[in-house]
Design a protein around this motif. Structure first.
Motif, mmCIF file in Angstrom:
data_model
loop_
_atom_site.group_PDB
_atom_site.id
_atom_site.type_symbol
_atom_site.label_atom_id
_atom_site.label_comp_id
_atom_site.label_asym_id
_atom_site.label_seq_id
_atom_site.Cartn_x
_atom_site.Cartn_y
_atom_site.Cartn_z
ATOM 1 N N ASP A 95 51.118 -77.666 14.416
ATOM 2 C CA ASP A 95 50.146 -78.692 14.046
ATOM 3 C C ASP A 95 49.289 -78.300 12.853
ATOM 4 O O ASP A 95 48.437 -79.071 12.418
ATOM 5 N N VAL A 96 49.470 -77.087 12.334
ATOM 6 C CA VAL A 96 48.792 -76.684 11.102
ATOM 7 C C VAL A 96 49.690 -77.098 9.943
ATOM 8 O O VAL A 96 50.804 -76.605 9.792
ATOM 9 N N SER A 97 49.212 -78.015 9.117
ATOM 10 C CA SER A 97 50.034 -78.586 8.053
ATOM 11 C C SER A 97 50.048 -77.698 6.809
ATOM 12 O O SER A 97 49.234 -76.786 6.656
ATOM 13 N N GLU A 98 50.965 -78.006 5.896
ATOM 14 C CA GLU A 98 51.011 -77.300 4.618
ATOM 15 C C GLU A 98 49.688 -77.455 3.884
ATOM 16 O O GLU A 98 49.186 -76.513 3.286
ATOM 17 N N GLY A 99 49.077 -78.642 3.972
ATOM 18 C CA GLY A 99 47.799 -78.863 3.292
ATOM 19 C C GLY A 99 46.708 -77.933 3.778
ATOM 20 O O GLY A 99 45.858 -77.494 2.994
ATOM 21 N N ALA A 100 46.717 -77.609 5.054
ATOM 22 C CA ALA A 100 45.707 -76.696 5.610
ATOM 23 C C ALA A 100 45.849 -75.303 5.019
ATOM 24 O O ALA A 100 44.856 -74.633 4.728
ATOM 25 N N PHE A 101 47.090 -74.862 4.812
ATOM 26 C CA PHE A 101 47.313 -73.549 4.204
ATOM 27 C C PHE A 101 46.852 -73.542 2.745
ATOM 28 O O PHE A 101 46.381 -72.524 2.246
ATOM 29 N N GLU A 102 46.977 -74.672 2.081
ATOM 30 C CA GLU A 102 46.555 -74.761 0.683
ATOM 31 C C GLU A 102 45.043 -74.743 0.543
ATOM 32 O O GLU A 102 44.500 -74.238 -0.443
ATOM 33 N N GLN A 103 44.342 -75.311 1.524
ATOM 34 C CA GLN A 103 42.895 -75.502 1.423
ATOM 35 C C GLN A 103 42.080 -74.424 2.136
ATOM 36 O O GLN A 103 40.860 -74.388 2.007
ATOM 37 N N ALA A 104 42.718 -73.544 2.871
ATOM 38 C CA ALA A 104 41.988 -72.545 3.659
ATOM 39 C C ALA A 104 41.206 -71.593 2.765
ATOM 40 O O ALA A 104 41.660 -71.204 1.688
ATOM 41 N N VAL A 105 40.022 -71.231 3.222
ATOM 42 C CA VAL A 105 39.219 -70.209 2.558
ATOM 43 C C VAL A 105 39.341 -68.944 3.407
ATOM 44 O O VAL A 105 38.701 -68.822 4.456
ATOM 45 N N TYR A 106 40.176 -68.029 2.977
ATOM 46 C CA TYR A 106 40.452 -66.848 3.779
ATOM 47 C C TYR A 106 39.332 -65.823 3.635
ATOM 48 O O TYR A 106 38.829 -65.599 2.528
ATOM 49 N N PRO A 107 38.935 -65.188 4.734
ATOM 50 C CA PRO A 107 37.871 -64.189 4.650
ATOM 51 C C PRO A 107 38.312 -62.991 3.814
ATOM 52 O O PRO A 107 39.493 -62.618 3.827
ATOM 53 N N PRO A 108 37.400 -62.361 3.094
ATOM 54 C CA PRO A 108 37.774 -61.232 2.222
ATOM 55 C C PRO A 108 38.274 -60.013 2.995
ATOM 56 O O PRO A 108 38.886 -59.130 2.405
ATOM 57 N N THR A 109 38.016 -59.978 4.290
ATOM 58 C CA THR A 109 38.428 -58.837 5.116
ATOM 59 C C THR A 109 39.871 -58.944 5.605
ATOM 60 O O THR A 109 40.400 -57.986 6.162
ATOM 61 N N LEU A 110 40.518 -60.097 5.412
ATOM 62 C CA LEU A 110 41.845 -60.332 5.980
ATOM 63 C C LEU A 110 42.891 -59.404 5.354
ATOM 64 O O LEU A 110 43.116 -59.436 4.149
ATOM 65 N N LYS A 111 43.511 -58.583 6.199
ATOM 66 C CA LYS A 111 44.523 -57.629 5.741
ATOM 67 C C LYS A 111 45.907 -57.901 6.334
ATOM 68 O O LYS A 111 46.918 -57.545 5.740
#
Length: 215
Positions: free
Chosen positions: A130-146
């Motif tokens: 249910d997570v669309s391609e658009g959600a991946f394009e618009q996500a603001v990922y935290p700077p800590t994500l490794k």
């Protein structure tokens, strides 16, 4: 690390082991929300894994309220979880690892969770259809994500590019993401040679062979 625990057993554990830091329930299907007591919370629990629990968003909120120190949360294959229980929870901003694979996490809640989980180091959203391609394009990922996993997801080329533009990933699992084409690997061929990066079933096998042949 326990299997097949019942509600009374979990409640008893919270009383007898007040300093417990990890609780891994590999088969949580028979648990109800009564397993978690507000009267005797897991005050020091930092890691909780509930595999295939029959918990929806309201139940997940109750669980979180009983685990005030939680830092690692795994609720994969909780079939009624959409993400709403995490969006406004004060513990979200302290989470370091979150695994929601196989849940009906929505696109909107995916974006909102990432906006607030600013200490998140690892995220797994594999099989979250249910997570669309658009959600991946618009996500603001935290700077800590490794570390990021999105096997069998709807991420496509634009979402893939945005992910790398916005993060400094050290580990990536993106198997069988059929919306991603070889175009992005032609742009970034070094990705195919990085350790802890997995694209099985995403990129054609011939592209791997061609890339290594150039070495």
């Amino acid at each position: 690390d326990m299997q097949g625990m019942c509600d009374p057993a979990v409640r008893s554990l919270s009383k007898k082991c007040p300093n417990l830091e990890e609780l891994i329930l590999h088969s949580a299907k028979q648990l109800s929300i009564q397993a978690f007591s507000i009267e005797t919370p897991f005050q020091n629990l930092r890691k909780l894994e509930l595999f295939s629990a029959n918990f929806g968003d309201a139940e997940i909120s109750r669980v979180l309220s009983c685990c005030p120190s939680i830092r690692i949360f795994n609720i994969n294959h909780c079939k009624s979880f959409t993400g709403s229980s995490l969006v406004d929870d004060p513990r979200l901003e302290f989470l370091e690892e979150l695994d929601v694979r196989g849940t009906p996490l929505t696109s909107n809640h995916y974006r909102l969770i990432l906006q607030r989980a600013n200490k998140l180091a690892a995220l797994n959203v594999s099989f979250c259809d249910d997570v669309s391609e658009g959600a991946f394009e618009q996500a603001v990922y935290p700077p800590t994500l490794k570390r990021f996993a999105a096997d069998w997801s709807n991420i496509g080329n634009r979402g893939f590019r945005h992910l790398f533009h916005s993060t400094h990933l050290e580990a990536l699992e993106m198997r069988n993401c059929t919306r991603i084409t070889n175009e992005v690997f032609d742009e970034r061929p070094e990705l195919l040679q990085r350790s802890n990066f997995y694209f099985d079933g995403t990129i054609a096998e011939g592209a791997f062979a061609a890339n290594f042949a150039e070495e």
